[in-house]
Design a protein around this motif. Structure first.
Motif, PDB file in Angstrom:
ATOM      1  N   GLU A   1      -4.528 -80.442 -59.182  1.00 31.77           N
ATOM      2  CA  GLU A   1      -3.240 -81.090 -59.043  1.00 31.77           C
ATOM      3  C   GLU A   1      -2.510 -80.061 -60.048  1.00 31.77           C
ATOM      4  OE1 GLU A   1      -0.242 -81.570 -57.833  1.00 31.77           O
ATOM      5  OE2 GLU A   1      -1.143 -83.558 -56.574  1.00 31.77           O
ATOM      6  N   ASP A   2      -1.217 -79.600 -59.675  1.00 34.76           N
ATOM      7  CA  ASP A   2      -0.449 -79.126 -60.606  1.00 34.76           C
ATOM      8  C   ASP A   2       0.672 -79.940 -61.140  1.00 34.76           C
ATOM      9  OD1 ASP A   2       0.562 -78.570 -57.937  1.00 34.76           O
ATOM     10  OD2 ASP A   2       2.015 -77.470 -58.936  1.00 34.76           O
ATOM     11  N   GLU A   3       0.969 -81.069 -60.314  1.00 33.64           N
ATOM     12  CA  GLU A   3       2.154 -82.012 -60.900  1.00 33.64           C
ATOM     13  C   GLU A   3       1.276 -82.896 -62.005  1.00 33.64           C
ATOM     14  OE1 GLU A   3       3.661 -83.929 -57.107  1.00 33.64           O
ATOM     15  OE2 GLU A   3       3.035 -81.928 -56.285  1.00 33.64           O
TER      16      GLU A   3
ATOM     17  N   MET B   1      -0.723 -77.067 -52.368  1.00 30.79           N
ATOM     18  CA  MET B   1       0.200 -76.086 -53.048  1.00 30.79           C
ATOM     19  C   MET B   1      -0.014 -75.956 -54.415  1.00 30.79           C
ATOM     20  SD  MET B   1       1.785 -74.918 -50.410  1.00 30.79           S
ATOM     21  CE  MET B   1       3.464 -74.231 -51.153  1.00 30.79           C
TER      22      MET B   1
ATOM     23  N   LYS C   1       0.965 -86.450 -48.594  1.00 34.06           N
ATOM     24  CA  LYS C   1       1.634 -87.145 -49.778  1.00 34.06           C
ATOM     25  C   LYS C   1       3.179 -87.374 -49.302  1.00 34.06           C
ATOM     26  CE  LYS C   1       0.122 -84.177 -53.784  1.00 34.06           C
ATOM     27  NZ  LYS C   1       0.829 -83.048 -54.586  1.00 34.06           N
TER      28      LYS C   1
ATOM     29  N   ASP D   1      -5.325 -80.488 -54.248  1.00 29.34           N
ATOM     30  CA  ASP D   1      -3.808 -80.163 -53.791  1.00 29.34           C
ATOM     31  C   ASP D   1      -3.780 -78.846 -52.875  1.00 29.34           C
ATOM     32  OD1 ASP D   1      -1.109 -80.663 -53.534  1.00 29.34           O
ATOM     33  OD2 ASP D   1      -0.676 -79.630 -55.433  1.00 29.34           O
TER      34      ASP D   1
END
Ligand code: CA
Length: 223
Positions: free
Chosen positions: A7-9, A53, A101, A51
């Protein structure tokens, strides 16, 4: 149990890592696709929360490469886009479940526990039952060596049945996985789709594989 979160967030990743650690899981985090793939292929995880994206390599590509490398680690997709196309694409590539999400942590935990209870993912590069075969990467299905001409929905439906063969799948579960989660399972769209699929995969052959379990749903198995 060891879980990988890709997950990049940063905030979401930290929140999931904290929550899952508190539940007793060992949690690693990959912050972009390449790192996630490297971790997922070199370390044995019980589950990957992926995730869609992501920078450098998106979730689809991570899953594709993971399966291509022979890893059967279950994958739970996190997607911001609740489209049928994503769902179908994920199933074809061998995702085990989806979560759209934003989601509640309790929901994620329930899905994770459900996947872990199911045990290791059964799909390999080719999914086979008797003489029925499906190749998710090449998007082709065969029965008795003959190519089956399936619509994208039928392909997704067959993917689901093969992935979870011998397991009785309820209409609600099928509707959630192949159509939209908010789908009204009282309608007979699942029955119609199963009937069409059956016409293609079972009707021309003597051994029937797709069975109706009255009052419950459907199961793909050899009897
Ligand atoms: Ca993202």
């Amino acid at each position: 149990m060891r879980i990988l979160i890709v997950e990049d967030e940063k905030k979401t990743a930290a929140y999931l890592q904290k929550g899952l650690s508190e539940q007793g899981f060992v949690v690693d985090v990959g912050s972009e696709g390449e790192e996630g793939l490297l971790l997922a292929t070199t370390i044995e995880y019980d589950l990957v929360v992926l995730d869609v994206m992501l920078p450098l390599r998106d979730g689809w590509s991570v899953l594709k490469e993971l399966r291509r490398s022979g890893k059967l680690t279950p994958v739970l997709f996190l997607t911001a886009r609740d489209s049928v196309d994503d769902r179908v694409k994920g199933l074809e590539l061998g995702a085990d479940d989806y979560l759209v999400k934003p989601f509640a942590f309790a929901e994620l935990l329930a899905r994770i526990r459900s996947i872990l209870r199911r045990g290791p993912t059964r799909q390999a590069e080719q999914w086979v039952l008797a003489d029925l075969e499906l190749d998710p990467l090449r998007h082709k299905a065969f029965r008795n060596g003959q190519r089956l001409d399936l619509s994208p929905k039928e392909f997704a439906l067959l993917s689901l049945f093969l992935q979870r063969s011998t397991e009785v799948l309820s209409r609600t579960l099928i509707a959630e996985q192949v159509w939209d989660v908010h789908f009204d399972s009282d309608t007979n769209i699942v029955d119609v789709a199963v009937r069409r699929l059956r016409q293609k995969i079972d009707d021309p052959f003597s051994q029937k594989l797709l069975h109706t379990v009255r009052g419950v749903g459907y199961v793909l198995e050899q009897r």
